[in-house]
Design a protein around this motif. Structure first.
Motif, PDB file in Angstrom:
ATOM      1  N   ALA A 253       0.879  -1.139  -0.139  1.00  0.00           N
ATOM      2  CA  ALA A 253      -0.095  -0.096  -0.047  1.00  0.00           C
ATOM      3  C   ALA A 253       1.035   1.261  -0.025  1.00  0.00           C
ATOM      4  O   ALA A 253       0.483   2.286  -0.699  1.00  0.00           O
ATOM      5  N   GLN A 254       1.955   1.189   0.881  1.00  0.00           N
ATOM      6  CA  GLN A 254       2.996   2.495   0.878  1.00  0.00           C
ATOM      7  C   GLN A 254       3.462   2.484  -0.568  1.00  0.00           C
ATOM      8  O   GLN A 254       3.942   3.648  -1.042  1.00  0.00           O
ATOM      9  N   HIS A 255       4.064   1.374  -0.992  1.00  0.00           N
ATOM     10  CA  HIS A 255       4.517   1.329  -2.420  1.00  0.00           C
ATOM     11  C   HIS A 255       3.670   1.901  -3.263  1.00  0.00           C
ATOM     12  O   HIS A 255       4.288   2.590  -4.227  1.00  0.00           O
ATOM     13  N   ARG A 256       2.652   1.559  -3.468  1.00  0.00           N
ATOM     14  CA  ARG A 256       1.798   2.057  -4.513  1.00  0.00           C
ATOM     15  C   ARG A 256       1.476   3.548  -4.289  1.00  0.00           C
ATOM     16  O   ARG A 256       1.491   4.389  -5.320  1.00  0.00           O
ATOM     17  N   TYR A 257       1.327   4.093  -3.310  1.00  0.00           N
ATOM     18  CA  TYR A 257       1.249   5.547  -2.875  1.00  0.00           C
ATOM     19  C   TYR A 257       2.557   6.124  -3.285  1.00  0.00           C
ATOM     20  O   TYR A 257       2.492   7.307  -3.910  1.00  0.00           O
ATOM     21  N   LEU A 258       3.766   5.772  -3.073  1.00  0.00           N
ATOM     22  CA  LEU A 258       4.926   6.373  -3.437  1.00  0.00           C
ATOM     23  C   LEU A 258       4.967   6.341  -4.793  1.00  0.00           C
ATOM     24  O   LEU A 258       5.666   7.243  -5.682  1.00  0.00           O
ATOM     25  N   THR A 259       4.663   5.092  -5.563  1.00  0.00           N
ATOM     26  CA  THR A 259       4.904   4.970  -7.005  1.00  0.00           C
ATOM     27  C   THR A 259       4.059   6.007  -7.613  1.00  0.00           C
ATOM     28  O   THR A 259       4.258   6.699  -8.745  1.00  0.00           O
ATOM     29  N   TRP A 260       2.799   6.333  -7.292  1.00  0.00           N
ATOM     30  CA  TRP A 260       1.867   7.257  -7.863  1.00  0.00           C
ATOM     31  C   TRP A 260       2.525   8.704  -7.552  1.00  0.00           C
ATOM     32  O   TRP A 260       2.619   9.583  -8.827  1.00  0.00           O
ATOM     33  N   ARG A 261       3.066   9.082  -6.442  1.00  0.00           N
ATOM     34  CA  ARG A 261       3.597  10.393  -6.081  1.00  0.00           C
ATOM     35  C   ARG A 261       4.933  10.742  -7.029  1.00  0.00           C
ATOM     36  O   ARG A 261       4.943  11.785  -7.561  1.00  0.00           O
ATOM     37  N   ALA A 262       5.795   9.632  -7.023  1.00  0.00           N
ATOM     38  CA  ALA A 262       6.741   9.821  -7.784  1.00  0.00           C
ATOM     39  C   ALA A 262       6.460  10.074  -9.382  1.00  0.00           C
ATOM     40  O   ALA A 262       7.405  11.028  -9.902  1.00  0.00           O
ATOM     41  N   GLU A 263       5.420   9.470  -9.727  1.00  0.00           N
ATOM     42  CA  GLU A 263       5.231   9.657 -11.160  1.00  0.00           C
ATOM     43  C   GLU A 263       4.491  11.007 -11.430  1.00  0.00           C
ATOM     44  O   GLU A 263       4.912  11.777 -12.435  1.00  0.00           O
ATOM     45  N   LYS A 264       3.604  11.387 -10.539  1.00  0.00           N
ATOM     46  CA  LYS A 264       2.805  12.581 -10.763  1.00  0.00           C
ATOM     47  C   LYS A 264       3.050  13.853  -9.987  1.00  0.00           C
ATOM     48  O   LYS A 264       2.603  14.883 -10.207  1.00  0.00           O
ATOM     49  N   ASP A 265       4.328  14.069  -9.296  1.00  0.00           N
ATOM     50  CA  ASP A 265       4.437  14.909  -8.497  1.00  0.00           C
ATOM     51  C   ASP A 265       4.753  16.296  -9.450  1.00  0.00           C
ATOM     52  O   ASP A 265       5.642  16.396 -10.380  1.00  0.00           O
ATOM     53  N   PRO A 266       3.930  17.364  -9.402  1.00  0.00           N
ATOM     54  CA  PRO A 266       4.137  18.581 -10.115  1.00  0.00           C
ATOM     55  C   PRO A 266       5.293  19.297  -9.504  1.00  0.00           C
ATOM     56  O   PRO A 266       5.740  20.225 -10.403  1.00  0.00           O
ATOM     57  N   GLY A 267       5.879  19.258  -8.307  1.00  0.00           N
ATOM     58  CA  GLY A 267       7.007  19.765  -7.835  1.00  0.00           C
ATOM     59  C   GLY A 267       8.154  19.494  -8.733  1.00  0.00           C
ATOM     60  O   GLY A 267       9.071  20.248  -8.570  1.00  0.00           O
ATOM     61  N   TYR A 268       8.340  18.532  -9.508  1.00  0.00           N
ATOM     62  CA  TYR A 268       9.670  18.079 -10.444  1.00  0.00           C
ATOM     63  C   TYR A 268       9.836  19.059 -11.158  1.00  0.00           C
ATOM     64  O   TYR A 268      10.937  19.409 -11.550  1.00  0.00           O
ATOM     65  N   GLN A 269       8.726  19.788 -11.591  1.00  0.00           N
ATOM     66  CA  GLN A 269       9.022  20.894 -12.929  1.00  0.00           C
ATOM     67  C   GLN A 269       9.907  22.013 -12.090  1.00  0.00           C
ATOM     68  O   GLN A 269      10.612  22.612 -13.076  1.00  0.00           O
ATOM     69  N   VAL A 270       9.448  22.500 -10.828  1.00  0.00           N
ATOM     70  CA  VAL A 270      10.201  23.413 -10.260  1.00  0.00           C
ATOM     71  C   VAL A 270      11.671  22.935 -10.089  1.00  0.00           C
ATOM     72  O   VAL A 270      12.552  23.565 -10.446  1.00  0.00           O
ATOM     73  N   LEU A 271      11.791  21.742  -9.539  1.00  0.00           N
ATOM     74  CA  LEU A 271      13.109  21.094  -9.232  1.00  0.00           C
ATOM     75  C   LEU A 271      14.081  21.122 -10.579  1.00  0.00           C
ATOM     76  O   LEU A 271      15.131  21.319 -10.414  1.00  0.00           O
ATOM     77  N   LYS A 272      13.403  20.657 -11.577  1.00  0.00           N
ATOM     78  CA  LYS A 272      14.043  20.608 -12.928  1.00  0.00           C
ATOM     79  C   LYS A 272      14.893  22.066 -13.200  1.00  0.00           C
ATOM     80  O   LYS A 272      15.802  21.870 -13.859  1.00  0.00           O
ATOM     81  N   ARG A 273      13.981  22.904 -12.985  1.00  0.00           N
ATOM     82  CA  ARG A 273      14.505  24.393 -13.373  1.00  0.00           C
ATOM     83  C   ARG A 273      15.516  24.840 -12.649  1.00  0.00           C
ATOM     84  O   ARG A 273      16.550  25.496 -12.815  1.00  0.00           O
ATOM     85  N   LEU A 274      15.611  24.275 -11.181  1.00  0.00           N
ATOM     86  CA  LEU A 274      16.273  24.897 -10.126  1.00  0.00           C
ATOM     87  C   LEU A 274      17.785  24.069 -10.260  1.00  0.00           C
ATOM     88  O   LEU A 274      18.788  24.617  -9.850  1.00  0.00           O
ATOM     89  N   ILE A 275      17.372  22.879 -10.404  1.00  0.00           N
ATOM     90  CA  ILE A 275      18.835  22.110 -10.156  1.00  0.00           C
ATOM     91  C   ILE A 275      19.179  21.034 -11.460  1.00  0.00           C
ATOM     92  O   ILE A 275      20.208  20.315 -11.503  1.00  0.00           O
ATOM     93  N   GLY A 276      18.357  21.172 -12.542  1.00  0.00           N
ATOM     94  CA  GLY A 276      18.724  20.413 -13.716  1.00  0.00           C
ATOM     95  C   GLY A 276      17.798  19.150 -13.744  1.00  0.00           C
ATOM     96  O   GLY A 276      17.355  18.694 -12.610  1.00  0.00           O
ATOM     97  N   GLU A 277      17.551  18.351 -14.650  1.00  0.00           N
ATOM     98  CA  GLU A 277      16.667  17.082 -14.832  1.00  0.00           C
ATOM     99  C   GLU A 277      17.343  15.944 -14.149  1.00  0.00           C
ATOM    100  O   GLU A 277      16.653  15.473 -13.423  1.00  0.00           O
ATOM    101  N   THR A 278      18.729  15.758 -14.361  1.00  0.00           N
ATOM    102  CA  THR A 278      19.168  14.410 -13.674  1.00  0.00           C
ATOM    103  C   THR A 278      18.937  14.501 -12.156  1.00  0.00           C
ATOM    104  O   THR A 278      18.219  13.506 -11.332  1.00  0.00           O
ATOM    105  N   HIS A 279      19.454  15.542 -11.535  1.00  0.00           N
ATOM    106  CA  HIS A 279      19.295  15.736 -10.087  1.00  0.00           C
ATOM    107  C   HIS A 279      17.821  15.976  -9.444  1.00  0.00           C
ATOM    108  O   HIS A 279      17.563  15.285  -8.623  1.00  0.00           O
ATOM    109  N   ALA A 280      16.763  16.552 -10.422  1.00  0.00           N
ATOM    110  CA  ALA A 280      15.603  16.595 -10.028  1.00  0.00           C
ATOM    111  C   ALA A 280      14.892  15.192 -10.023  1.00  0.00           C
ATOM    112  O   ALA A 280      14.217  14.889  -8.935  1.00  0.00           O
ATOM    113  N   LYS A 281      15.234  14.415 -11.027  1.00  0.00           N
ATOM    114  CA  LYS A 281      14.642  13.004 -10.855  1.00  0.00           C
ATOM    115  C   LYS A 281      15.275  12.242  -9.756  1.00  0.00           C
ATOM    116  O   LYS A 281      14.460  11.428  -9.134  1.00  0.00           O
TER     117      LYS A 281
END
Length: 342
Positions: A253-281
């Motif tokens: 159940a926790q893994h399912r939650y984490l999998t959803w959030r890791a895929e759909k987290d909108p904060g990734y776009q902010v991180l990508k701009r701040l630290i680059g795609e590789t570090h953001a991922k």
């Protein structure tokens, strides 16, 4: 920098609520009371609590309160992630990024990501994940501020879908409905929320938007304090599961939650701009949602096959169900009424 419009589209559990400044005297009294409680109950607390740099104009006071309060209930030690993610240098010289991570006997991971940038940009992503031996909810605080806009999700995310699992809902949320109703009035529903996102929220979720003001930030801090205290009480009462099948179910159940959030987290776009795609991922998958690569082997499409495109990739659409909820889909008793008001 990412546009405000992008964040106004934030609707998932991976996205992303805010009170009165903790007076020094109150903090001292809490520490003294906790010491007395610990002496009589066996609760362990750290002699020296974790600390962060606190600024009245940032979310750092939220983090400091969370660390102080959690240390009154359990023994926090640095997570192995701390060494790897203790510092993250942004691509510009106007932004500060701070990552903190700890663990405790019942807490698999307590982690925090805070961003303070130019033009009023502030982000807080704070969460506490229980050990799989406990079916505790996941404490989740996602706050985004840009100029005059504030977007907030604060919840005790259920490990199991409360719409389908009434027993789980009653176990953890029946006694918290008055708390949820209090802040539902102070921090009204923030607009349409997708049906997919709702699966990861509880009846007491705070999903809101508001214009910046000292009063609203005080209310938000108050909500954070009260929700954190509520989660810690649940943790204190949590009974370690010994049935292997139940532990496996909690882990999935926790893994399912984490999998959803890791895929759909909108904060990734902010991180990508701040630290680059590789570090953001790396930050999203290995820090914010640590466990997605270790708690299970199923993929996002294993859990959510409706997102599979013909070529086998993940569909990037926000919603496949096509149903959204413009108003709070639970009644004051915590019963789901979304089918009647969507």
């Amino acid at each position: 920098m990412v546009s405000t419009a992008h964040w106004l589209r934030m609707e998932s559990a991976s996205s992303t609520a805010f009170s009165f400044t903790l007076r020094r005297s109150l903090s001292t009294k809490l520490g003294e009371a906790a010491a007395a409680t610990a002496a009589g109950s066996g609760i362990t607390r750290r002699a020296r609590r974790p600390s962060v740099r606190v600024s009245a104009l940032s979310y750092r006071k939220f983090i400091q309160f969370a660390l102080d309060e959690t240390a009154l209930h359990t023994h926090l030690t640095p997570s192995p992630l701390q060494e790897s993610f203790s510092s993250m240098k942004p691509l510009d010289d106007k932004t500060e990024i701070e990552l903190l991570s700890y663990k405790a006997p019942k807490i698999r991971l307590l982690r925090s990501l805070s961003i303070q940038g130019s033009k009023g940009l502030q982000v807080l992503d704070f969460a506490m994940f229980p050990e799989p031996e406990y079916d505790l909810p996941i404490f989740c605080a996602n706050f985004f501020t840009a100029a005059e806009t504030n977007i907030v999700v604060l919840d005790l995310n259920p490990l199991y879908d409360v719409i389908k699992h009434k027993g789980y809902k009653d176990k953890y949320y029946e006694g918290l409905m008055s708390l949820g109703l209090k802040y539902a009035e102070l921090l009204p529903w923030g607009g349409k929320l997708t049906g997919e996102s709702l699966r990861f929220f509880s009846p007491i979720v705070i999903w809101t938007r508001f214009e910046s003001s000292q009063h609203m930030h005080d209310v938000l801090y108050s909500a954070f304090v009260d929700y954190l205290k509520a989660w810690l009480l649940l943790m204190d009462r949590g009974i370690r599961e010994t049935d292997a099948s139940h532990i496996i179910a909690n882990c999935e159940a926790q893994h399912r939650y984490l999998t959803w959030r890791a895929e759909k987290d909108p904060g990734y776009q902010v991180l990508k701009r701040l630290i680059g795609e590789t570090h953001a991922k790396n930050v999203v998958r290995s820090f914010l949602f640590d466990g997605v690569d270790s708690l299970g082997s199923k993929t996002f499409l294993d859990y959510f096959p409706e997102y599979r495109c013909e070529e086998g990739r993940v569909n990037e659409k926000r919603s496949m169900i096509g149903k959204s909820f413009a108003t709070r889909p639970w009644n004051p008793k915590g019963e789901f009424i979304g089918n009647h008001n969507d």
